[in-house]
Design a protein around this motif. Structure first.
Motif, PDB file in Angstrom:
ATOM      1  N   ALA A  92       0.975  -1.035   0.101  1.00  0.00           N
ATOM      2  CA  ALA A  92       0.134  -0.070   0.161  1.00  0.00           C
ATOM      3  C   ALA A  92       0.823   1.004   0.189  1.00  0.00           C
ATOM      4  N   ARG A  93       2.206   1.126   0.425  1.00  0.00           N
ATOM      5  CA  ARG A  93       2.582   2.660   1.054  1.00  0.00           C
ATOM      6  C   ARG A  93       3.030   2.378  -0.321  1.00  0.00           C
ATOM      7  N   ASP A  94       3.998   1.373  -0.890  1.00  0.00           N
ATOM      8  CA  ASP A  94       4.466   1.501  -2.818  1.00  0.00           C
ATOM      9  C   ASP A  94       3.659   2.310  -3.510  1.00  0.00           C
ATOM     10  N   ARG A  95       2.427   1.971  -3.933  1.00  0.00           N
ATOM     11  CA  ARG A  95       0.869   2.113  -4.374  1.00  0.00           C
ATOM     12  C   ARG A  95       0.847   3.696  -4.474  1.00  0.00           C
ATOM     13  N   ARG A  96       0.739   3.950  -2.803  1.00  0.00           N
ATOM     14  CA  ARG A  96       0.682   5.638  -2.526  1.00  0.00           C
ATOM     15  C   ARG A  96       1.422   5.939  -3.565  1.00  0.00           C
ATOM     16  N   VAL A  97       2.966   5.807  -3.393  1.00  0.00           N
ATOM     17  CA  VAL A  97       3.676   6.735  -3.319  1.00  0.00           C
ATOM     18  C   VAL A  97       3.795   7.347  -5.550  1.00  0.00           C
ATOM     19  N   PHE A  98       4.069   5.895  -6.302  1.00  0.00           N
ATOM     20  CA  PHE A  98       3.402   5.721  -7.341  1.00  0.00           C
ATOM     21  C   PHE A  98       2.395   5.938  -8.372  1.00  0.00           C
ATOM     22  N   ASP A  99       0.929   5.764  -6.900  1.00  0.00           N
ATOM     23  CA  ASP A  99      -0.117   6.933  -7.276  1.00  0.00           C
ATOM     24  C   ASP A  99      -0.154   8.320  -7.325  1.00  0.00           C
ATOM     25  N   TRP A 100       0.403   8.674  -6.608  1.00  0.00           N
ATOM     26  CA  TRP A 100       1.487   9.955  -6.614  1.00  0.00           C
ATOM     27  C   TRP A 100       2.014  10.909  -7.615  1.00  0.00           C
ATOM     28  N   ALA A 101       2.869   9.995  -8.058  1.00  0.00           N
ATOM     29  CA  ALA A 101       3.463  10.389  -8.924  1.00  0.00           C
ATOM     30  C   ALA A 101       2.845  10.702 -10.750  1.00  0.00           C
ATOM     31  N   ARG A 134      -0.111  10.499 -11.098  1.00  0.00           N
ATOM     32  CA  ARG A 134      -1.333  11.516 -10.760  1.00  0.00           C
ATOM     33  C   ARG A 134      -0.904  13.055 -11.263  1.00  0.00           C
ATOM     34  N   ARG A 135       0.163  13.179 -10.815  1.00  0.00           N
ATOM     35  CA  ARG A 135       1.399  14.721 -11.407  1.00  0.00           C
ATOM     36  C   ARG A 135       1.568  14.332 -12.822  1.00  0.00           C
ATOM     37  N   ARG A 136       2.038  13.428 -13.066  1.00  0.00           N
ATOM     38  CA  ARG A 136       2.642  12.388 -14.684  1.00  0.00           C
ATOM     39  C   ARG A 136       3.986  13.409 -14.371  1.00  0.00           C
ATOM     40  N   VAL A 137       4.602  12.657 -12.922  1.00  0.00           N
ATOM     41  CA  VAL A 137       6.308  12.746 -13.285  1.00  0.00           C
ATOM     42  C   VAL A 137       6.876  11.923 -12.876  1.00  0.00           C
ATOM     43  N   PRO A 138       7.616  11.460 -14.099  1.00  0.00           N
ATOM     44  CA  PRO A 138       8.480   9.553 -13.994  1.00  0.00           C
ATOM     45  C   PRO A 138       8.874  10.200 -12.658  1.00  0.00           C
ATOM     46  N   LEU A 139       8.861   8.526 -12.372  1.00  0.00           N
ATOM     47  CA  LEU A 139       9.577   8.059 -10.775  1.00  0.00           C
ATOM     48  C   LEU A 139      10.501   7.097 -11.038  1.00  0.00           C
ATOM     49  N   ALA A 140      11.622   7.630 -10.575  1.00  0.00           N
ATOM     50  CA  ALA A 140      12.748   6.306 -10.552  1.00  0.00           C
ATOM     51  C   ALA A 140      13.128   5.366  -9.264  1.00  0.00           C
ATOM     52  N   LEU A 141      12.930   4.164  -9.013  1.00  0.00           N
ATOM     53  CA  LEU A 141      12.969   3.664  -8.669  1.00  0.00           C
ATOM     54  C   LEU A 141      14.520   3.100  -7.510  1.00  0.00           C
ATOM     55  N   THR A 142      14.519   2.705  -6.229  1.00  0.00           N
ATOM     56  CA  THR A 142      15.725   1.772  -6.165  1.00  0.00           C
ATOM     57  C   THR A 142      15.164   1.539  -4.861  1.00  0.00           C
ATOM     58  N   MET A 143      15.791   0.025  -5.063  1.00  0.00           N
ATOM     59  CA  MET A 143      15.678  -0.251  -3.553  1.00  0.00           C
ATOM     60  C   MET A 143      16.651  -0.527  -2.140  1.00  0.00           C
ATOM     61  N   ALA A 144      15.865  -0.510  -0.627  1.00  0.00           N
ATOM     62  CA  ALA A 144      16.349  -0.094   0.056  1.00  0.00           C
ATOM     63  C   ALA A 144      16.842  -0.908   1.188  1.00  0.00           C
ATOM     64  N   GLY A 145      17.583  -0.727   2.433  1.00  0.00           N
ATOM     65  CA  GLY A 145      16.971  -1.625   2.908  1.00  0.00           C
ATOM     66  C   GLY A 145      16.518  -2.577   3.320  1.00  0.00           C
ATOM     67  N   MET A 163       6.410  -2.416 -12.270  1.00  0.00           N
ATOM     68  CA  MET A 163       5.711  -3.168 -13.629  1.00  0.00           C
ATOM     69  C   MET A 163       4.669  -2.885 -13.119  1.00  0.00           C
ATOM     70  N   ASP A 164       3.321  -2.919 -12.653  1.00  0.00           N
ATOM     71  CA  ASP A 164       2.824  -2.224 -13.499  1.00  0.00           C
ATOM     72  C   ASP A 164       2.261  -0.841 -13.607  1.00  0.00           C
ATOM     73  N   TYR A 165       3.134  -0.017 -13.166  1.00  0.00           N
ATOM     74  CA  TYR A 165       2.455   1.220 -13.013  1.00  0.00           C
ATOM     75  C   TYR A 165       3.591   1.566 -14.366  1.00  0.00           C
ATOM     76  N   TRP A 166       4.961   0.395 -14.465  1.00  0.00           N
ATOM     77  CA  TRP A 166       5.564   1.288 -15.890  1.00  0.00           C
ATOM     78  C   TRP A 166       4.626   1.201 -16.681  1.00  0.00           C
ATOM     79  N   GLN A 167       3.950  -0.307 -17.168  1.00  0.00           N
ATOM     80  CA  GLN A 167       3.250  -0.815 -17.645  1.00  0.00           C
ATOM     81  C   GLN A 167       1.860   0.295 -18.172  1.00  0.00           C
ATOM     82  N   ARG A 168       1.705   1.438 -16.850  1.00  0.00           N
ATOM     83  CA  ARG A 168       0.688   1.696 -16.922  1.00  0.00           C
ATOM     84  C   ARG A 168       0.979   3.053 -18.048  1.00  0.00           C
ATOM     85  N   TRP A 169       2.084   3.549 -17.545  1.00  0.00           N
ATOM     86  CA  TRP A 169       2.527   4.774 -17.819  1.00  0.00           C
ATOM     87  C   TRP A 169       3.299   4.464 -19.285  1.00  0.00           C
TER      88      TRP A 169
END
Length: 179
Positions: A125-134, A136-147, A168-174
């Motif tokens: 749910a956290r990940d979906r909120r961040v991806f969805d936030w970007a 909705r604003r049509r802002v490209p998002l770069a992802l990196t894994m952390a700890g 991957m879901d959001y990349w396909q949507r993009w």
């Protein structure tokens, strides 16, 4: 890593266009993004947002543009509410043209070092909120894994796999977005 990526992307943008690249770094690793915060302190072209465990390393925190310190044991509902408020505040204060998202697996409830209590569903749910936030604003998002320091390595792998599935879901949507 996020700081270097932000600067490289800004330099590349500067070569192509006259307008600056405005980068929001959304750091959702359980540890405060102290290095990134320090590097970009007083830099209006980069906004640093860190949700992290208040009593977790580093013990001396740097000042991000927006720090949200969470108590030990913070679980899904409280975490997601804090994230929603943080994203609203980010939107009020900054208009990024790129988001760099550090998706920590260490807020998971079975992480040895994390001290927070997010379930796999909460992390997704956290990940979906961040991806969805970007999105909705049509802002490209770069992802990196952390700890991620799971008691069982399978928990860390599952958390990271779930994040990649959301990505991957959001990349396909993009890829299918109207131009």
């Amino acid at each position: 890593d996020a700081a270097v990526a932000a600067r490289l992307m800004q330099a590349e943008q500067g070569r192509r266009q006259r307008q600056p690249l405005l980068v929001a770094i959304i750091d959702l690793d359980v540890h405060q993004g102290n290095g990134t915060a320090s590097i970009f302190q007083n830099d209006p072209s980069v906004f640093t947002l860190s949700l992290h465990g208040d009593k977790n390393f580093p013990f001396r925190k740097e000042m991000s543009d927006l720090d949200v310190a969470l108590p030990d044991g913070c679980a899904d509902n409280d975490y997601l509410h804090a994230l929603d408020l943080a994203l609203e505040e980010l939107e009020r204060r900054f208009e990024p043209t790129l988001v760099i998202y550090l998706a920590g697996a260490d807020p998971h409830e079975r992480d040895r070092l994390g001290r927070l209590k997010l379930t796999h569903d909460g992390l997704e749910a956290r990940d979906r909120r961040v991806f969805d936030w970007a999105w909705r604003r049509r802002v490209p998002l770069a992802l990196t894994m952390a700890g991620g320091y799971g008691v069982d390595i399978e928990d860390t792998v599952q958390a990271q796999f779930n994040t990649w599935q959301v990505a991957m879901d959001y990349w396909q949507r993009w890829q299918n977005r109207p131009r």
